[in-house]
Write a protein that holds these residues in place. Sequence first.
Motif, PDB file in Angstrom:
ATOM      1  N   ARG A  32      -4.826 -57.725  64.528  1.00 11.25           N
ATOM      2  CA  ARG A  32      -5.470 -58.517  65.385  1.00 11.25           C
ATOM      3  C   ARG A  32      -6.732 -59.538  65.154  1.00 11.25           C
ATOM      4  N   GLU A  33      -7.095 -58.926  63.933  1.00 14.36           N
ATOM      5  CA  GLU A  33      -8.330 -59.818  63.748  1.00 14.36           C
ATOM      6  C   GLU A  33      -7.775 -61.699  63.360  1.00 14.36           C
ATOM      7  N   LEU A  34      -6.753 -61.250  62.606  1.00 14.97           N
ATOM      8  CA  LEU A  34      -6.174 -62.483  62.010  1.00 14.97           C
ATOM      9  C   LEU A  34      -5.524 -63.371  62.436  1.00 14.97           C
ATOM     10  N   GLY A  35      -4.853 -62.632  64.086  1.00 16.51           N
ATOM     11  CA  GLY A  35      -3.899 -63.392  65.041  1.00 16.51           C
ATOM     12  C   GLY A  35      -5.283 -63.980  65.761  1.00 16.51           C
ATOM     13  N   ASP A  36      -6.954 -64.019  65.939  1.00 17.59           N
ATOM     14  CA  ASP A  36      -7.983 -64.798  65.990  1.00 17.59           C
ATOM     15  C   ASP A  36      -8.033 -66.049  65.404  1.00 17.59           C
TER      16      ASP A  36
END
Length: 340
Positions: free
Chosen positions: A308-312
């Motif tokens: 989820r964080e990398l998706g940002d």
Amino acid sequence: MCQGESTRVDSYALRCVMTLLLALFLALTGLSPAYGQHIDGVDDPEFRTALSLWLEGDDTNSIPGFAALAHEDHPASQILLALIDKTAAWQGPMIALLPRTDRVELLRAPGAMSGRNWMSVAAESNQIAQGWVALWQMQGGVDIAERFSAMGEARAARTALLMTANRQGTGFAPPVLTAPWYPESLRHLTHSRALSVDDVIGLHAGHPIRKSAGLPVDDDDLRAWLKQSPLSLHFRAACARTCPDTQADCMLALYHGLSSYYALLVMGSPSANIIPEEEFAESARGIQSVARQILVRHTARTRDVMLRELGDIDTCAATWLQGEYQRYVPALRSVPTLPD
């Protein structure tokens, strides 16, 4: 003799003289250039065929080939299988999802209850294998790293230094840090594991080592460093193939997913004398190993948060990593229902 021929002879003679002078200089100064270490069997047609399949990501048709050759006293196959056995990032889904007994049979030599890693067999005749066995058995450290470096195994040299530093709980003395063979990428492994601001003045603003001097490294600078550093070769290759429209953000996302400068330093070809780094980086296996290296560092819980964080940072990179994770999820077998 015509003038052109005379010029070519003079040029050849000059190169010979320069080569002799360089050899004399190296001998007098105690320095030696890094040479590759020949591994018996690396050029055999059967091995090259299996290696080509393995680099394409095909474990099913390559690993059994390596295993058959290893049993026939084939050092190149033995060394490669030994390193695959030790490193999850180089194991595709077929190997990772095999029952333990089948995996042991494919990757290891006979012996003991769980087989023997092939490296101990290869060490009977090969210096690279001898270095790995000595390192794993804690029979040396810095000396092993220096030997790896001299044999053209830069990744193995960095691995040896990191393992040694972790084992001894401290870094290295100045004579080691300033040795000609010592990697610049680990210059911060001093006894205190810290550098002064003056020590990092010449480094790129995004180089992670700057943190050892208490300096910040923001994402913009880190992104710029990843785009040009030789150390991020495998990130660049992976992102060029999987996320060509967002390469810079993809590399930044992968670095944050890896979450370790040290892990970046040990990423790459199992052995540069078997597969050159550039060739491995561009291969399907090399690209898949980048994702695998990141994913095995996270549990199921932290992996979902990480994605989820990398998706940002880059949706494409996060989507690719999720797809790679799915390749390692066992397929659910349909269970036939009994009639009432």
